[in-house]
Every structure is written in C-alpha cells, then in structure tokens.
Design a protein around this motif. Sequence first.
Motif, short mmCIF file in Angstrom:
data_model
loop_
_atom_site.label_atom_id
_atom_site.label_comp_id
_atom_site.label_asym_id
_atom_site.label_seq_id
_atom_site.Cartn_x
_atom_site.Cartn_y
_atom_site.Cartn_z
N PHE A 97 74.46 -20.47 0.28
CA PHE A 97 73.11 -20.98 0.08
C PHE A 97 72.74 -20.85 -1.39
O PHE A 97 73.11 -19.87 -2.05
N THR A 98 71.98 -21.83 -1.88
CA THR A 98 71.33 -21.67 -3.18
C THR A 98 69.95 -21.07 -2.91
O THR A 98 69.17 -21.64 -2.15
N VAL A 99 69.69 -19.92 -3.52
CA VAL A 99 68.45 -19.20 -3.25
C VAL A 99 67.52 -19.29 -4.45
O VAL A 99 67.92 -18.98 -5.58
N TYR A 100 66.30 -19.73 -4.19
CA TYR A 100 65.27 -19.85 -5.22
C TYR A 100 64.19 -18.79 -4.98
O TYR A 100 63.76 -18.59 -3.84
N ALA A 101 63.75 -18.15 -6.05
CA ALA A 101 62.61 -17.22 -5.97
C ALA A 101 61.37 -17.96 -6.46
O ALA A 101 61.32 -18.41 -7.61
N PHE A 102 60.38 -18.10 -5.59
CA PHE A 102 59.13 -18.79 -5.91
C PHE A 102 58.00 -17.78 -6.05
O PHE A 102 57.77 -16.97 -5.15
N SER A 103 57.29 -17.83 -7.17
CA SER A 103 56.15 -16.94 -7.38
C SER A 103 55.30 -17.48 -8.52
O SER A 103 55.68 -18.43 -9.21
N ASP A 104 54.13 -16.84 -8.71
CA ASP A 104 53.29 -17.19 -9.85
C ASP A 104 53.62 -16.34 -11.06
O ASP A 104 53.01 -16.50 -12.12
N SER A 105 54.60 -15.42 -10.91
CA SER A 105 54.96 -14.54 -12.03
C SER A 105 56.42 -14.12 -11.91
O SER A 105 56.88 -13.79 -10.82
N GLU A 106 57.12 -14.10 -13.01
CA GLU A 106 58.51 -13.65 -12.99
C GLU A 106 58.61 -12.14 -12.79
O GLU A 106 59.70 -11.62 -12.53
N ASP A 107 57.50 -11.44 -12.91
CA ASP A 107 57.48 -9.99 -12.69
C ASP A 107 57.20 -9.61 -11.24
O ASP A 107 57.14 -8.43 -10.90
N ASP A 108 57.00 -10.62 -10.38
CA ASP A 108 56.72 -10.37 -8.97
C ASP A 108 57.97 -9.82 -8.28
O ASP A 108 59.02 -10.45 -8.30
N TRP A 109 57.85 -8.65 -7.67
CA TRP A 109 58.98 -8.04 -6.98
C TRP A 109 59.15 -8.55 -5.55
O TRP A 109 60.14 -8.23 -4.89
N ASN A 110 58.20 -9.30 -5.06
CA ASN A 110 58.28 -9.81 -3.69
C ASN A 110 57.97 -11.31 -3.64
O ASN A 110 57.00 -11.74 -3.00
N PRO A 111 58.78 -12.12 -4.30
CA PRO A 111 58.53 -13.56 -4.28
C PRO A 111 58.94 -14.17 -2.95
O PRO A 111 59.72 -13.58 -2.19
N HIS A 112 58.41 -15.36 -2.65
CA HIS A 112 58.95 -16.13 -1.54
C HIS A 112 60.38 -16.52 -1.91
O HIS A 112 60.69 -16.79 -3.08
N LEU A 113 61.26 -16.56 -0.90
CA LEU A 113 62.66 -16.94 -1.13
C LEU A 113 62.98 -18.22 -0.36
O LEU A 113 62.67 -18.32 0.84
N VAL A 114 63.56 -19.16 -1.05
CA VAL A 114 63.91 -20.44 -0.42
C VAL A 114 65.43 -20.56 -0.39
O VAL A 114 66.08 -20.59 -1.44
N TRP A 115 65.97 -20.59 0.82
CA TRP A 115 67.42 -20.65 1.02
C TRP A 115 67.81 -22.09 1.34
O TRP A 115 67.43 -22.62 2.38
N VAL A 116 68.57 -22.70 0.45
CA VAL A 116 68.95 -24.10 0.59
C VAL A 116 70.45 -24.17 0.90
O VAL A 116 71.28 -23.73 0.10
N ALA A 117 70.79 -24.72 2.06
CA ALA A 117 72.19 -24.86 2.43
C ALA A 117 72.87 -25.87 1.50
O ALA A 117 72.28 -26.90 1.14
N LEU A 118 74.09 -25.56 1.11
CA LEU A 118 74.82 -26.47 0.23
C LEU A 118 74.99 -27.84 0.89
O LEU A 118 75.24 -27.93 2.09
N GLY A 119 74.84 -28.87 0.10
CA GLY A 119 75.01 -30.23 0.61
C GLY A 119 73.75 -30.82 1.20
O GLY A 119 73.77 -31.96 1.68
N THR A 120 72.63 -30.11 1.16
CA THR A 120 71.38 -30.63 1.70
C THR A 120 70.87 -31.77 0.84
O THR A 120 70.77 -31.64 -0.39
N ASP A 121 70.56 -32.88 1.48
CA ASP A 121 70.09 -34.08 0.77
C ASP A 121 68.57 -34.17 0.90
O ASP A 121 68.05 -34.48 1.97
N PHE A 122 67.86 -33.92 -0.18
CA PHE A 122 66.40 -33.94 -0.15
C PHE A 122 65.83 -35.35 -0.03
O PHE A 122 64.64 -35.52 0.24
N ALA A 123 66.65 -36.36 -0.24
CA ALA A 123 66.18 -37.75 -0.14
C ALA A 123 66.03 -38.18 1.32
O ALA A 123 65.34 -39.16 1.62
N LYS A 124 66.67 -37.44 2.23
CA LYS A 124 66.56 -37.71 3.67
C LYS A 124 65.65 -36.66 4.30
O LYS A 124 65.36 -35.63 3.69
N PRO A 125 65.19 -36.88 5.55
CA PRO A 125 64.42 -35.82 6.22
C PRO A 125 65.21 -34.52 6.26
O PRO A 125 66.37 -34.50 6.68
N VAL A 126 64.58 -33.44 5.81
CA VAL A 126 65.26 -32.15 5.64
C VAL A 126 64.89 -31.21 6.78
O VAL A 126 63.71 -31.09 7.14
#
Length: 249
Positions: free
Chosen positions: A70-99
């Motif tokens: 998985f490609t994992v993204y940390a989403f937050s309003d600050s890079e110092d946030d120790w508890n950001p939301h995590l977005v796990w994206v499976a490899l090969g996922t096509d965002f142009a189609k319904p996800v």
Amino acid sequence: MKVFIAVTLIFGLTKSFNNIIVNYNAILIVQIYTFLFLKKYIFVLYLFLKIKIMLQIQARSDIPTDYGVFTVYAFSDSEDDWNPHLVWVALGTDFAKPVNVRFHSECITGEVFHSKKCECGQQLSVAMEYVSKHGGIIIYLRQEGRNIGIINKLKAYALQEKGFDTVEANLMLGFPDDARTFDDAIEVLKVLDIKAINLITNNPDKINCLKNSGIQLNGRVPLEIKPNEVNKSYLDKKREYFGHLLKEF
C-alpha cells in the motif's frame, strides 16, 4: 471669580469624561454581546477553514503488508501532528474510475489488542484484503471510541460492565451517542481528486455524509462480520439503534 471659573471647568471636564466612560462602557457591552452571539458561528467558520484549507498530505511511503503493498499518506493540518489521518492506497488503484473506499475510525482495542467487544479489527482486515484484491483505499480516521478518545472509551466500557449498553454509556459520560464526523474523509477524497466511489460500509451515516459533497456514490460494498459470544448485543444495538445495514444472527 477665578476659583469659580476653575471649578466650572473642572466640573465640565469631569462630566464630559464621565460621559465618555459611559459611552465606552456601552460600546464595550455591545461588543461583548455581539461576540457571544457570533462565537459559535466564528467557531464553525474556524472548523470549516481548518478542514477546507489546511488538511493536506504531510508524508507518504510504500508499506508492504500481509495483504499486499500500500502507498500510505499522512493527512493533517500540520507536519508536527503525531496522530494524522492515514490513507492506505492499494497499488494499481485507478482514481479515474469509481474507487472502493473504506472510512475506518481508529479502534486500538480491536485492531491492536483483538478485543472481542467490537468487530473493528476484523473489519479493517477484511477491508484491507478487499481493496488489495480489487483496488481501493482505506481512510483511517483518528477518532478513537466513536471520537471520545481511549480514556473515555474505557470509562464507557466500565459502565457497560454494569449493564448499560454502548449508547447509554456514552450519554452518561456527557457525549453524543456517536461523536464521529466524516468531513475529513470527504476532504481526503477531494485532495486525491477522487470523483466517484463504492463505499465499503454498513453505516448509513457514512452514506448520508456523501450527499451534497460533490463525491458520487456509485455503490455500497457490505462489510458484515459474524458476531461472537461477547459482541452480539453490541451489533444488535448498531442495527436497531443506529440503523446499520446488518443481518440478524
């Protein structure tokens, strides 16, 4: 005569000064009441700006798991946030189609320590396996215990040991029956430029949050976990009180 004039001037200045103080106090009172009236709207505006402007990708990395990479993204309003939301994206996922998308709220007791009181850990495992096979993402939201935090969650569990159900326990602690929101999940989808999704959920609140969001709901993927001897009443409450789309076992 000079004394009289001096006294008159002093009296006049004092009266003018008092009028200024009175006027200033009146203005101050108006300002205070105006602020109190607008306070809740200012707070709502702050939350809106926090969500709409400040939520962004702070870091990313590829992580191999038992279910795939998985490609994992940390989403937050600050890079110092120790508890950001995590977005796990499976490899090969096509965002142009319904996800395929799962909104999943943090549950340390179920996911890490395999608590039998809920099905959260099993749901996360099944969701990861599903999106790894079919493509998709898991938006892992940091709102432990239906967003009351782990300490209050344990307090709620203690009340449940005394015979109260999950809803009663939260209300007794002064919290809503469910304090979660999914606005951040919607914002994540927009940042990733995802236009249409298949939502992996049993929860009608997650479905309803997509209304007027600009994100198209293409379909729903059920995520039912068979109850165990401990959590059956909890799942019954989910179905009967919250309206979760669950079968009766």
